[in-house]
Design an enzyme around this catalytic site. Structure first.
Site, PDB file in Angstrom:
ATOM      1  N   HIS A 258       0.823  -1.208   0.000  1.00 38.85           N
ATOM      2  CA  HIS A 258       0.000   0.000   0.000  1.00 38.85           C
ATOM      3  C   HIS A 258       0.851   1.249   0.000  1.00 38.85           C
ATOM      4  O   HIS A 258       0.484   2.268  -0.594  1.00 38.85           O
ATOM      5  CB  HIS A 258      -0.931   0.023   1.218  1.00 38.85           C
ATOM      6  N   CYS A 259       2.005   1.204   0.631  1.00 42.89           N
ATOM      7  CA  CYS A 259       2.754   2.440   0.893  1.00 42.89           C
ATOM      8  C   CYS A 259       3.361   3.069  -0.351  1.00 42.89           C
ATOM      9  O   CYS A 259       2.963   4.150  -0.774  1.00 42.89           O
ATOM     10  CB  CYS A 259       3.839   2.170   1.931  1.00 42.89           C
TER      11      CYS A 259
END
Length: 418
Positions: A258-259
């Site tokens: 996600h990051c």
């Protein structure tokens, strides 16, 4: 305290279990009924939380899991750990908005709400706070407390534990900061207070943007140095001998999770939205990394062509499908794009990843197989995307007719590195 952790995923579940272990009464709230059923049964789906730990806090009654919003009533502190995806380059904060409305219905004077979901600077005060106020009829900073404390989850990281990683904390006012810091002081070994939510929100994005930009620089360099006849891996190792002014980053088939593929673009979007100018570093870095799977596939096509084999009909084995070393997480993994591109060229694509349990990864576009000597030997090309510990690397070297090694772990006449 009575604690609600809204969202029981990679961020929320570790926080909820840890809060329960240190003595809070925790309700883990999630709208995903399948998740809730697994949690109630004592089954963890997050690698940083063993099922044995989950069962202990369930058995003691310090933790419960629910999809019933009525169970949130009476909380002292609620932490929001819901997803914040990008939709066509625009931050989608609907999960935060929905969660804020739900919590607002149960918000009482003196309680605190903390946002942990990664987002652009201003979200806590400009989006979350007004929703809580409107839904509850209470006033932030007067009747209730609020703040932002970014998650720093690193799945599978053995060096920095969940509670051993310093925790940034902020509040909309001094009292909010004091209460929020006090809560996290009991969970984390070190807390780092900052002056306000916008600083904490930006700090999180700086952390991830730093990694994205440096990884993209090394990735682009890898695509160029191959043509120059220079070993990028040896050059990186040489540069890393400098004891100051250098941080070691290595090439790969792209970024995932996600990051890195998502969070820096929140900042890029916010800057364009408010200032009308591009954040050029982020946009360029994103472009480089999004095209790394294309480069991987091009290298495979060229290698097969040099051996007199067309890519169409070739049998390609992808090793390591998760986005991170020794992880089980498939979110935004570049392996999906590599497989898609190879499929589009007519290749027969298979994938092996011992870290993904049978039955998981149903959204994968490859046929799952074991990385057996027979499977490797039968492949026209093997691509090592992620070098999990459970792979038998010497066996792969021995049996593969050709390997594109994206992690610089193999050697031999049949191996090329990214």
């Amino acid at each position: 305290m009575d604690v609600v952790v809204a969202g029981q995923g990679y961020v929320g579940l570790p926080l909820a279990v840890r809060a329960a272990e240190v003595g809070h009464r925790v309700v883990g709230y999630d709208v995903d009924l399948h998740r809730i059923k697994r949690l109630i049964a004592g089954e963890s789906y997050v690698e940083d939380v063993d099922s044995s730990r989950l069962r202990v806090v369930l058995d003691t009654g310090s933790y419960s899991a629910t999809a019933d919003a009525a169970a949130l009533a009476g909380f002292d502190i609620a932490v929001i750990t819901v997803p914040t995806p990008l939709r066509d380059g625009v931050p989608d904060l609907t999960y935060i908005e929905s969660c804020a409305r739900t919590l607002g219905e149960h918000l009482r004077p003196g309680a605190a709400v903390v946002l942990e979901s990664t987002t652009y600077p201003g979200t806590t005060e400009e989006l979350l706070l007004p929703i809580l106020e409107k839904t509850s009829g209470l006033k932030g900073g007067v009747d209730f407390l609020a703040g932002f404390s970014p998650e720093r989850i690193a799945p599978g990281n053995k060096r920095w534990s969940f509670d051993g990683t310093p925790k940034l904390v902020s509040g909309i006012d001094a009292k909010s900061l004091a209460v929020i810091k006090g809560f996290y002081d009991g969970i984390f070994q070190t807390t780092v207070p900052v002056s306000g939510p916008k600083v904490a929100e930006l700090a999180k994005l700086i952390e991830n943007t730093f990694r994205l930009v440096n990884i993209s620089m090394i990735n682009e360099l890898a695509t160029l140095t191959d043509c120059l006849g220079v070993n990028i891996w040896e050059a990186i190792d040489a540069a890393a001998t400098k004891p100051f002014g250098f941080t070691r980053f290595t090439p790969g088939p792209g970024v995932g999770g996600h990051c890195l593929p998502v969070d820096p673009l929140f900042l890029s979007w916010k800057i364009r939205e408010d200032l009308g100018v591009p954040f050029r570093f982020v946009e360029l870095a994103d472009d480089v990394n999004r095209h790394m799977p294309d480069y991987v596939v091009r290298r495979v096509v060229e290698a097969l062509d040099n051996r007199g084999m067309p890519i169409t009909g070739s049998r390609i084995l992808l090793l390591g499908l998760t986005y991170k070393f020794n992880a089980t997480d498939l979110r935004n993994s570049p392996s999906a794009r590599v497989a898609e591109l190879l499929h589009g060229l007519g290749a027969e694509v298979r994938g092996a990843d011992p870290n993904i349990p049978d039955g998981d990864g149903t959204d994968l576009t490859v046929r799952r197989v074991d990385a057996s000597p027979e499977e490797i030997a039968a492949s026209d090309a093997v691509v090592l995307l992620m070098d999990h510990t459970r792979f038998d690397l010497p066996m792969i070297e021995k049996n593969a007719p050709y390997v594109l090694d994206c992690r610089n772990r193999l050697s031999g006449p049949n191996v090329e590195t990214l």
